[in-house]
Scaffold this motif. Structure first.
Motif, PDB file in Angstrom:
ATOM      1  N   PRO A 265       4.510  12.897   0.254  1.00  0.00           N
ATOM      2  CA  PRO A 265       5.195  12.470  -0.970  1.00  0.00           C
ATOM      3  C   PRO A 265       4.265  12.453  -2.175  1.00  0.00           C
ATOM      4  O   PRO A 265       3.045  12.354  -2.058  1.00  0.00           O
ATOM      5  N   ILE A 266       4.893  12.550  -3.342  1.00  0.00           N
ATOM      6  CA  ILE A 266       4.160  12.495  -4.609  1.00  0.00           C
ATOM      7  C   ILE A 266       4.010  11.035  -5.026  1.00  0.00           C
ATOM      8  O   ILE A 266       4.984  10.283  -5.034  1.00  0.00           O
TER       9      ILE A 266
ATOM     10  N   VAL B 238      11.307   3.966  -4.664  1.00  0.00           N
ATOM     11  CA  VAL B 238      10.916   5.129  -3.877  1.00  0.00           C
ATOM     12  C   VAL B 238      12.054   6.134  -3.932  1.00  0.00           C
ATOM     13  O   VAL B 238      13.222   5.763  -3.764  1.00  0.00           O
ATOM     14  N   GLN B 239      11.741   7.397  -4.204  1.00  0.00           N
ATOM     15  CA  GLN B 239      12.755   8.453  -4.198  1.00  0.00           C
ATOM     16  C   GLN B 239      12.704   9.192  -2.868  1.00  0.00           C
ATOM     17  O   GLN B 239      11.641   9.648  -2.432  1.00  0.00           O
ATOM     18  N   VAL B 240      13.858   9.300  -2.230  1.00  0.00           N
ATOM     19  CA  VAL B 240      13.961   9.940  -0.928  1.00  0.00           C
ATOM     20  C   VAL B 240      14.996  11.055  -0.992  1.00  0.00           C
ATOM     21  O   VAL B 240      15.871  11.073  -1.865  1.00  0.00           O
TER      22      VAL B 240
ATOM     23  N   ARG C 112       9.933  11.444  -1.183  1.00  0.00           N
ATOM     24  CA  ARG C 112       9.400  12.485  -2.067  1.00  0.00           C
ATOM     25  C   ARG C 112       8.532  11.901  -3.174  1.00  0.00           C
ATOM     26  O   ARG C 112       7.518  12.495  -3.550  1.00  0.00           O
ATOM     27  N   VAL C 113       8.886  10.736  -3.723  1.00  0.00           N
ATOM     28  CA  VAL C 113       8.133  10.116  -4.804  1.00  0.00           C
ATOM     29  C   VAL C 113       8.019   8.624  -4.505  1.00  0.00           C
ATOM     30  O   VAL C 113       8.999   7.993  -4.092  1.00  0.00           O
ATOM     31  N   VAL C 114       6.799   8.073  -4.715  1.00  0.00           N
ATOM     32  CA  VAL C 114       6.560   6.640  -4.586  1.00  0.00           C
ATOM     33  C   VAL C 114       6.099   6.132  -5.948  1.00  0.00           C
ATOM     34  O   VAL C 114       5.023   6.518  -6.427  1.00  0.00           O
ATOM     35  N   ALA C 115       6.886   5.287  -6.592  1.00  0.00           N
ATOM     36  CA  ALA C 115       6.556   4.741  -7.916  1.00  0.00           C
ATOM     37  C   ALA C 115       5.745   3.454  -7.724  1.00  0.00           C
ATOM     38  O   ALA C 115       6.288   2.344  -7.761  1.00  0.00           O
TER      39      ALA C 115
ATOM     40  N   THR D  35       0.853  -1.186   0.000  1.00  0.00           N
ATOM     41  CA  THR D  35       0.000   0.000   0.000  1.00  0.00           C
ATOM     42  C   THR D  35       0.890   1.238   0.000  1.00  0.00           C
ATOM     43  O   THR D  35       2.080   1.177   0.351  1.00  0.00           O
ATOM     44  N   ILE D  36       0.311   2.356  -0.386  1.00  0.00           N
ATOM     45  CA  ILE D  36       1.091   3.590  -0.474  1.00  0.00           C
ATOM     46  C   ILE D  36       1.580   4.020   0.904  1.00  0.00           C
ATOM     47  O   ILE D  36       2.730   4.453   1.076  1.00  0.00           O
ATOM     48  N   GLU D  37       0.732   3.898   1.930  1.00  0.00           N
ATOM     49  CA  GLU D  37       1.129   4.299   3.276  1.00  0.00           C
ATOM     50  C   GLU D  37       2.244   3.406   3.812  1.00  0.00           C
ATOM     51  O   GLU D  37       3.213   3.881   4.420  1.00  0.00           O
TER      52      GLU D  37
END
Length: 491
Positions: free
Chosen positions: A325-326, A169-171, A152-155, A137-139
């Motif tokens: 995050p985006i 995931v970009q952090v 910052r970004v979750v693909a 899940t996204i969370e």
């Protein structure tokens, strides 16, 4: 002249004179603020392995921006790149982690008043693998990414199939923190799982503490281990760990309202659990005279913090004041390589001479063997002369222990043997006999041609005069001459 010098020396004071600081003129041409707006500031993480001169000349070619950017070495570890256009600057920033000599470096856009944590963070793509099936899940993925840095970004797209065994995931990663390779989490029902992390575009790191600013040989952990072993040998006492700092003191308005565990640092991410701005507003609320009872204020602050701590999104946005995050459906956004430095690629080749000693003698014997190759077989002993003897002696002299002029030439690995051109020619006696035989054959051909014998293999053909199918020789025929009959009657 000597009297004036003596007076000047006597007037000198032994105390150091305080010099007033020099103020630079605030005029046009003294500052380069407008030029710096299209520039990137950078810092090398391992200056011992990243020479500044090589970085300034190599990075424009690596970015494919030669002639469009120029670099300035500000110190041994800080530098600046000034671009000609905004497009080139943004293109370099979007490439992600930048490396030089296989070690990463930090790049940020120039600002006139940089903050305290300037050149301390850079964006990093992390591949999270071995995720339990109930945490897709996204969370949950955002919480796993917070173990490395600020997400910052979750693909991830829950409506599309996941064909890869990891989630990207970009952090925003703090370069002072280590790169965690795995982390154990507790699942429901008392079970545990190990989450693995892989980092894109990160090539070298310390294999002991997993940090990006030093080699393993000079790692503080390794140095401390060696020091501890030396102290154990000398029977010295171990170092006592310093006490943990206290955030809430007795004179703090929040003392007794919040626990120290609620306002300290988060051991998972290394960031404060509650931002300084939020704590300051809580203190103002407790001190302000709003007409409410202090017990009501204390209960309201406690309940608000407790509710925010129970919700991960509220904890991130309300207590820590972080931007959510985006979430993107592009699973390959900014995707790059992951460099593996495991045991598979660390195969070392030994060049010791004692490994295969039999090759030394065999190589020497093989190199000393003379090679004599004759272009034509020797027909008889009578044809041999001094040239044959010289050729045989020359073949036996071609050995690595005999020096000849022009036989050696310098090379990158030392002196090497030059390959000489050997002319393959029969002996002089055989050549003379072949020449005499050729002359006799040519004389016989001339005599036969004079006697009118037919030449075997000759291309010449006789002229066929009769017959319709006859062929004429290629020789041009002589034309008959028309006699002159005078002028015509009309003239």
């Amino acid at each position: 002249m000597s009297i004036a010098m003596d007076r000047a020396l006597m007037a000198l004071s032994l105390e150091e004179e305080e010099e007033e600081p020099f103020t630079m003129p605030d005029r046009l041409g003294f500052t380069s603020v407008e030029e710096n707006r299209l520039s990137l500031m950078g810092r090398t993480l391992n200056p011992e392995c990243q020479r500044m001169s090589g970085l300034i000349t190599t990075m424009p070619r690596k970015w494919q921006k030669e002639g469009k950017v120029r670099g300035i070495a500000l110190s041994q570890e800080r530098f600046q790149f000034i671009f000609n256009t905004e497009h080139d600057l943004l293109d370099v920033l979007e490439k992600g982690v930048q490396t030089f000599n296989e070690w990463p470096m930090v790049l940020e856009r120039w600002v006139e008043n940089p903050p305290e944590d300037y050149l301390q963070y850079f964006p990093l793509w992390v591949r999270i693998s071995h995720i339990p099936e109930e945490y897709y899940t996204i969370e949950a993925l955002t919480t796993l990414g917070d173990m490395i840095g600020k997400v910052r970004v979750v693909a991830f797209d829950p409506l599309k199939p996941v064909t890869q065994p990891y989630i990207r995931v970009q952090v925003i990663f703090n370069v002072a923190n280590p790169l965690r390779m795995a982390r154990v989490i507790n699942r429901k029902g008392g079970k545990s799982a190990t989450i693995h992390f892989d980092y894109e575009q990160v090539q070298k790191r310390c294999f002991t503490c997993k940090r990006l600013n030093h080699e393993k040989t000079i790692c503080p952990i390794e140095v401390r281990k060696r020091q501890a072993e030396a102290q154990a040998r000398r029977n010295k006492a171990k170092m006592v760990a310093p006490p943990t700092p206290v955030t809430l003191t007795k004179d703090d308005p929040l003392f007794g309202i919040l626990d120290e565990s609620q306002v300290g640092l988060d051991p998972l991410s290394g960031r404060p659990k509650i931002a300084k701005e939020v704590l300051q507003e809580m203190r103002r609320y407790m001190v302000a005279n709003t007409g409410e009872d202090r017990a009501i204020k204390m209960d309201r602050v406690r309940s608000t913090v407790r509710e925010a701590e129970s919700d991960p999104r509220a904890q991130r946005t309300v207590l820590r004041l972080e931007v959510p995050p985006i979430v993107t459906s592009d699973l390959n956004r900014g995707k790059d390589l992951v460099f593996d430095y495991g045991d598979k690629g660390q195969k070392k080749v030994s060049f010791e001479l004692n490994e295969k000693p039999e090759k030394l003698m065999a190589g020497a014997i093989k190199a000393f063997k003379p090679q004599f190759v004759s272009s034509d077989p020797i027909l008889g002993i009578g044809h041999s002369d001094a040239s044959n003897v010289a050729s045989v002696q020359r073949s036996y002299s071609d050995s690595p222990t005999v020096f000849q002029i022009g036989s050696m030439e310098p090379g990158s690995s030392g002196t090497i043997t030059r390959k000489q051109y050997v002319r393959r020619r029969p002996p002089k006696g055989i050549r003379k006999a072949a020449a005499l035989a050729l002359m006799d054959q040519s004389q016989e051909d001339v005599e036969d041609r004079r006697e009118g014998k037919q030449e075997v293999g000759s291309k010449k053909r006789k002229k066929m005069e009769s017959g319709t199918g006859g062929r004429s020789t290629p020789k041009a025929q002589c034309l008959t001459t028309i006699p002159s009959e005078g002028l015509s009657k009309d003239q």
